[in-house]
Design an enzyme around this catalytic site. Sequence first.
Site, PDB file in Angstrom:
ATOM      1  N   HIS A 135       0.669  -1.178  -0.045  1.00 34.09           N
ATOM      2  CA  HIS A 135       0.077   0.071  -0.170  1.00 34.09           C
ATOM      3  C   HIS A 135       0.708   1.297   0.085  1.00 34.09           C
ATOM      4  CE1 HIS A 135      -3.512  -2.421   0.097  1.00 34.09           C
ATOM      5  NE2 HIS A 135      -3.783  -2.558   1.295  1.00 34.09           N
ATOM      6  N   HIS A 209      -9.738   2.412  -0.150  1.00 34.63           N
ATOM      7  CA  HIS A 209      -9.762   1.376   0.710  1.00 34.63           C
ATOM      8  C   HIS A 209     -10.828   1.419   1.846  1.00 34.63           C
ATOM      9  CE1 HIS A 209      -7.911  -1.975   3.162  1.00 34.63           C
ATOM     10  NE2 HIS A 209      -7.007  -1.936   2.219  1.00 34.63           N
ATOM     11  N   GLU A 346     -11.531  -3.290  -3.484  1.00 39.31           N
ATOM     12  CA  GLU A 346     -10.729  -2.514  -4.071  1.00 39.31           C
ATOM     13  C   GLU A 346     -10.489  -2.840  -5.606  1.00 39.31           C
ATOM     14  OE1 GLU A 346      -7.279  -3.014  -1.320  1.00 39.31           O
ATOM     15  OE2 GLU A 346      -8.864  -3.999  -0.069  1.00 39.31           O
TER      16      GLU A 346
END
Length: 383
Positions: A135, A209, A346
């Site tokens: 991420h 997210h 996502e």
Amino acid sequence: MKIPVGFAVAVLALSMLAGCAAKKEEVPVSVTLEKSEFGLVDGKPAQLYVLRNTNGMEIAVTNYGAHLTRVKTPDAKGNVADVVLGFDSLEGYLGKHPYMGATVGRYANRIAKGRFTLNEKEYRLATNNGPNALHGGLEGFDKKLWSAEEVPTNDGPAVRFTYVSPDGEEGYPGTLTVSVTYSLKADNQIQIDYRATTDADTVLNVTNHSYFNLAGAGKGSILDHVVTINADRFTPVDSGLIPTGELRQVDATPFDFRSPVAIGARIDANEEQIKLGGGYDHNFVLNGDTGNLRLAARVKENTSGRVLEVLTDQPGLQFYTGNFLDGSVTGKGGTAYGKRFGFCLETQHFPDSPNRAVFPSVVLKPGDTFTSTTVYRFLTESR
Ligand code: BGC
């Protein structure tokens, strides 16, 4: 004093019209925007933007991490609840939490061993998830204060956040200018538009997210939600949740969501991939053409009748069922978020694409513009 911007624009337009001889129809404003201070990030003010439509829906976004902090939407009887996990104030977002509502980048999901090679040069990223990069690194897009502007749409004002990521930030090459625009539509759709340009070859994978619970944030687990995913294949993973490179058919596996199935029906199945993910934590290879906005997933919660549809033009969708939530994060209204209290859908390129030539390319070059759209559409259905 907080003046809803849409209201102010409408008043201004009306007073201008009053001065005109020509009779014009009054254009109804279906979405209004209210801006307020949200607190300080390293001494700099962050803002909260609340968008409301005339159809009972309200969302909030902040330029800290370009988070989507609130999604209030009606159930089948018209009762409104906030259906995304998160926090009541900026402090929660500044604290440690697993990307609740965040804009994730430069590279959403994992890059194996935090390394990739581009144009014969190896780049090294921080490893913040066991041996892998996750991420966007130690300080990804979710921890940046973005600049903000209001932009007009047909339904009313929207909010655009922009961030310029310097060359070499978190180990990624190229100065990357990225924007994310949140719009609320009159018909209860949230549209998220991403745009990015670079001054040198780089890799990019951005997503939102949000953790959803369509019964309401904090209202227990999401195991009873019924899910459909428009994917014939998924990308199996190793023990570090890195794709093996295979695109596996979902037939006769717990990953076949082509017809509606409750999340809990097979989440504890005695199956290798389910065990590796601790439930669902996998990328689905969406059917249909990348670049075309198409229905990726549909989720229904039967007690409320709320339905969420996710549309994307991206090739993949990470279905994550909050397996790592363990009650250690306390969110809205003082509720501890336990295991599987939320699910994420996502929209993305496949994890570890920079190391997988067979996966769709995530390379962005100077002169090219990356654009992508995700839609979260909220509906209700009686049983
Ligand atoms: C990943 C999970 C991870 C979660 C929070 C998801 O996108 O797939 O493995 O735990 O994000 O970081």
